[in-house]
Write a protein that holds these residues in place. Sequence first.
Motif, mmCIF file in Angstrom:
data_model
loop_
_atom_site.group_PDB
_atom_site.id
_atom_site.type_symbol
_atom_site.label_atom_id
_atom_site.label_comp_id
_atom_site.label_asym_id
_atom_site.label_seq_id
_atom_site.Cartn_x
_atom_site.Cartn_y
_atom_site.Cartn_z
ATOM 1 N N PRO A 177 -2.397 -2.398 -6.527
ATOM 2 C CA PRO A 177 -3.727 -2.505 -5.914
ATOM 3 C C PRO A 177 -4.174 -1.205 -5.241
ATOM 4 C CG PRO A 177 -2.375 -4.376 -5.277
ATOM 5 C CD PRO A 177 -1.486 -3.442 -6.051
ATOM 6 N N LEU A 178 -3.211 -0.393 -4.813
ATOM 7 C CA LEU A 178 -3.545 0.883 -4.169
ATOM 8 C C LEU A 178 -4.383 1.776 -5.067
ATOM 9 C CD1 LEU A 178 -0.333 2.232 -2.414
ATOM 10 C CD2 LEU A 178 -2.499 1.647 -1.330
ATOM 11 N N TYR A 179 -4.235 1.610 -6.381
ATOM 12 C CA TYR A 179 -4.941 2.493 -7.319
ATOM 13 C C TYR A 179 -6.111 1.810 -8.001
ATOM 14 C CZ TYR A 179 -0.571 4.974 -6.620
ATOM 15 O OH TYR A 179 0.509 5.595 -6.052
ATOM 16 N N MET A 180 -6.394 0.572 -7.632
ATOM 17 C CA MET A 180 -7.501 -0.133 -8.271
ATOM 18 C C MET A 180 -8.811 0.296 -7.605
ATOM 19 S SD MET A 180 -5.955 -1.955 -10.507
ATOM 20 C CE MET A 180 -6.903 -3.368 -11.081
ATOM 21 N N PRO B 198 -2.118 8.264 -9.124
ATOM 22 C CA PRO B 198 -1.795 7.697 -10.436
ATOM 23 C C PRO B 198 -1.857 8.783 -11.507
ATOM 24 C CG PRO B 198 -4.016 7.069 -9.790
ATOM 25 C CD PRO B 198 -3.412 7.811 -8.635
ATOM 26 N N TRP B 199 -1.061 8.615 -12.533
ATOM 27 C CA TRP B 199 -1.030 9.574 -13.636
ATOM 28 C C TRP B 199 -1.549 8.905 -14.884
ATOM 29 C CZ3 TRP B 199 0.795 14.659 -13.596
ATOM 30 C CH2 TRP B 199 1.309 15.082 -12.374
ATOM 31 N N MET C 15 -14.836 10.522 5.593
ATOM 32 C CA MET C 15 -14.901 9.202 4.972
ATOM 33 C C MET C 15 -14.861 9.395 3.466
ATOM 34 S SD MET C 15 -17.825 7.242 7.174
ATOM 35 C CE MET C 15 -19.102 8.479 7.036
ATOM 36 N N ARG C 16 -14.391 8.396 2.765
ATOM 37 C CA ARG C 16 -14.381 8.434 1.306
ATOM 38 C C ARG C 16 -14.664 7.046 0.768
ATOM 39 N NH1 ARG C 16 -11.718 12.145 -2.074
ATOM 40 N NH2 ARG C 16 -12.680 14.115 -1.553
ATOM 41 N N ASP C 17 -15.407 7.049 -0.284
ATOM 42 C CA ASP C 17 -15.698 5.861 -1.040
ATOM 43 C C ASP C 17 -14.511 5.713 -1.995
ATOM 44 O OD1 ASP C 17 -17.111 4.028 -2.467
ATOM 45 O OD2 ASP C 17 -18.474 5.476 -3.400
ATOM 46 N N CYS C 18 -13.737 4.618 -1.877
ATOM 47 C CA CYS C 18 -12.507 4.528 -2.694
ATOM 48 C C CYS C 18 -12.822 4.042 -4.103
ATOM 49 C CB CYS C 18 -11.508 3.573 -2.059
ATOM 50 S SG CYS C 18 -11.138 3.936 -0.355
ATOM 51 N N THR C 19 -13.464 4.868 -4.909
ATOM 52 C CA THR C 19 -13.843 4.424 -6.260
ATOM 53 C C THR C 19 -12.665 4.571 -7.228
ATOM 54 O OG1 THR C 19 -14.880 6.556 -6.601
ATOM 55 C CG2 THR C 19 -16.304 4.786 -5.892
ATOM 56 N N ARG C 20 -12.893 5.171 -8.385
ATOM 57 C CA ARG C 20 -11.818 5.315 -9.371
ATOM 58 C C ARG C 20 -10.570 5.907 -8.725
ATOM 59 N NH1 ARG C 20 -13.744 9.120 -13.914
ATOM 60 N NH2 ARG C 20 -14.257 10.134 -11.968
ATOM 61 N N GLY C 21 -9.435 5.345 -9.044
ATOM 62 C CA GLY C 21 -8.196 5.854 -8.447
ATOM 63 C C GLY C 21 -7.832 5.130 -7.161
ATOM 64 N N GLY C 22 -8.831 4.454 -6.564
ATOM 65 C CA GLY C 22 -8.546 3.584 -5.425
ATOM 66 C C GLY C 22 -8.169 4.300 -4.141
ATOM 67 N N LEU C 23 -7.770 3.475 -3.169
ATOM 68 C CA LEU C 23 -7.397 3.981 -1.849
ATOM 69 C C LEU C 23 -6.237 4.984 -1.938
ATOM 70 C CD1 LEU C 23 -7.552 3.728 1.320
ATOM 71 C CD2 LEU C 23 -5.843 1.911 1.109
ATOM 72 N N GLY D 96 -9.490 8.806 -12.878
ATOM 73 C CA GLY D 96 -9.705 9.036 -11.452
ATOM 74 C C GLY D 96 -8.518 9.638 -10.728
ATOM 75 N N GLY D 97 -7.397 9.788 -11.384
ATOM 76 C CA GLY D 97 -6.214 10.327 -10.713
ATOM 77 C C GLY D 97 -6.102 11.833 -10.884
#
Lengths: 357, 332
Positions: free
Chosen positions: B259-262, B323-324, B212-220, B13-14
């Motif tokens: 948690p930012l990337y969960m 995230p990488w 708006m965005r759905d914070c799925t894979r890669g998170g907020l 997701g990153g």
Amino acid sequence: MIPLRSDISLIVDGLHRLNTRPLSVMEVCGTHTVSIFRSGIRSLLPPDLRLVSGPGCPVCVTDQGEIDAALSLVERGAIVATYGDMLKVPCDRGSLASKRSEGYDVAIVTSAMDVAALAEKHPDREVVFLAVGFETTSPATAALVKEAEQRGLSNLSVLSLHKRTPPVLAVLAGDPGLKISGFLLPGHVCVILGHEPFSFLPRDCGLPSVIAGFEGEQILLGLAEILRQYSRGESSLASVYGRAVRPEGNEKARTLLDEVFVSRSAPWRGIGVIPDSGYALAERYGVFDAERRFSLTIEPGKSLPGCRCGDVLTGKITPPDCPLFRMACTPLSPVGPCMVSSEGTCGAYFRFYKGDS
Amino acid sequence: MKTTTVTLGHGSGGRQSAELVRFLVEGFMTRGIGPELEDAALLPGGYAMTVDGFTVMPRKFPGGDLGHLAVCGCANDLAVRGASPDYLGLSLVIEEGFPLDELKDYMESAAATCAAIGMTLAAGDTKVVPAGGVEGVLFSGCAFGKVHSPFPLGIGNLREGDILIVSGPIGRHGAAIASARFSLEVEGLESDCAPLWPAVRPLLSLGGLRCMRDCTRGGLGTVLCEWAEGSGLSIALEEEAIPIELQVQSLCDVLGFDPLYMACEGTLALAVAPEDGQKALSLLKESAIGRNAAVIGQVSGGEPKGMVSMRTSIGGERLVDMPWGELLPRIC
């Protein structure tokens, strides 16, 4: 408890008052390195106080030759189990992650004891635990070895790449090329070892050394204590992590270490072989020693061309000084181990540092 | 692309996922028939469309299961572009030997979620492959819905001064899955998997709503980095304002995750003009998923451009990057 902002600003004010000349402090532990970045501590420090990241990320100090040995085990059909961030550590012929994508069996565990369950689940396969880490993870490996003996898990063995912290700090403290004025000591390692193994730093090397926890506030407090000692010309071993670290350490864990392991010389990536800085399984548990079972010899690996992880690990340069940083070496295709781990200095710089901020 | 094969990092997701997508759609882009790379596409005639695949493991997790997740995932992609979840297509690739009862469970839970948000199953397909062909079952969903927002919502609307809001505590889905996958039981930890449409609907009346965005894979964290990069503006976050449950934080501390990337599956990030900020917050707080909604930062025209910075809880400043690669638990 989240500290009040006013507490923090008092500590920060103190740091600015105490820092009267250029000083470098080494934070030894990778978790400290990441916490320093995550909490934005550098932006709060006086300009003359430099933080240097030390060799305290277990992934980063694992030598090429050690990774090579692990790869040869998966190629020989063993299931190799290890902690997640070991997967991407490269040697010149790949990594455990690349072996996994070729279809070899590599299992990620979050605790050593998971390996016992894995060995039980695959009684017809050899299961090898690639055991890495400092005195924080080695007691769990020791417990696994005892458990394996008790349960009679004859298909389980351990490739012990464990490293000991005090010997490497002795090497760094004695390195004339390294201008360090004090150490921020790794809180979790001291939970196990206590104060004594690090007392030589202030006593013999005259270096203020402070045991600190991992919250931003504790790191700031630790730095303030180092500066306080320095400004008074003192050097002692102090702790600002009293709630977790007892001066005598954790006796039970140390007994376990003494029973299962013996110290031996070990290769540190980029630093070289350091006497007594590794843990091997003691003779009494030799039957679980993967080196013995698979007749492995671990040769210290050649350094990767251009990679300056050794200089990063010893604090001689910061990652942006390395010509490969951000160019040939990124978290997606790391050249050196410091870029691999989430706690590696280069990885942390890559994620959090975009210039002089 | 730097590699010759697909790696798990491409699925995280990153930045690497974005690279893979660009690599794959290149032929469409060069012909001028490519997608705009938002959560859902806005089609002529006032409709939106999305496609999503679901391979969660374990398939049943605290707070949901594969069927519920598939419906929420598709419906939420529509919702964040201002479209109602009207029609769903489901395609199942099933491994020979998969228990029928379990499959039925997922379809039951998908049906219940659809019914709750007024979504109709319009089309479907099943394929059975020999044992080993897939691991268990794969769900793919395609969703179609009418756009209700009076103007297109998207990154292009972001302006200096916009307020950033998150609809609830972040990282709950990713943490719940990680806890199940790594056998680390955390009491009270549940996925946030839920449909967003009921919370989104009232927001569409706000003239100041930007995107708006759905914070799925890669998170907020990934969503906000994409907003900053896509708009060329700077995003400033307040760490203490971002809602994070203690359970999520402690699991992340143990595994070395941020948690930012969960992943979230029922949490949205939104940007809104300053004059509508409070209104958006109170509307969200009235919804079932938005009780703990919070203002977490602001879009600014300052430095660093195209990046996300964060004022930390101890008053420091740091950057937030995408995230990488694959998120792997660390050692100690």
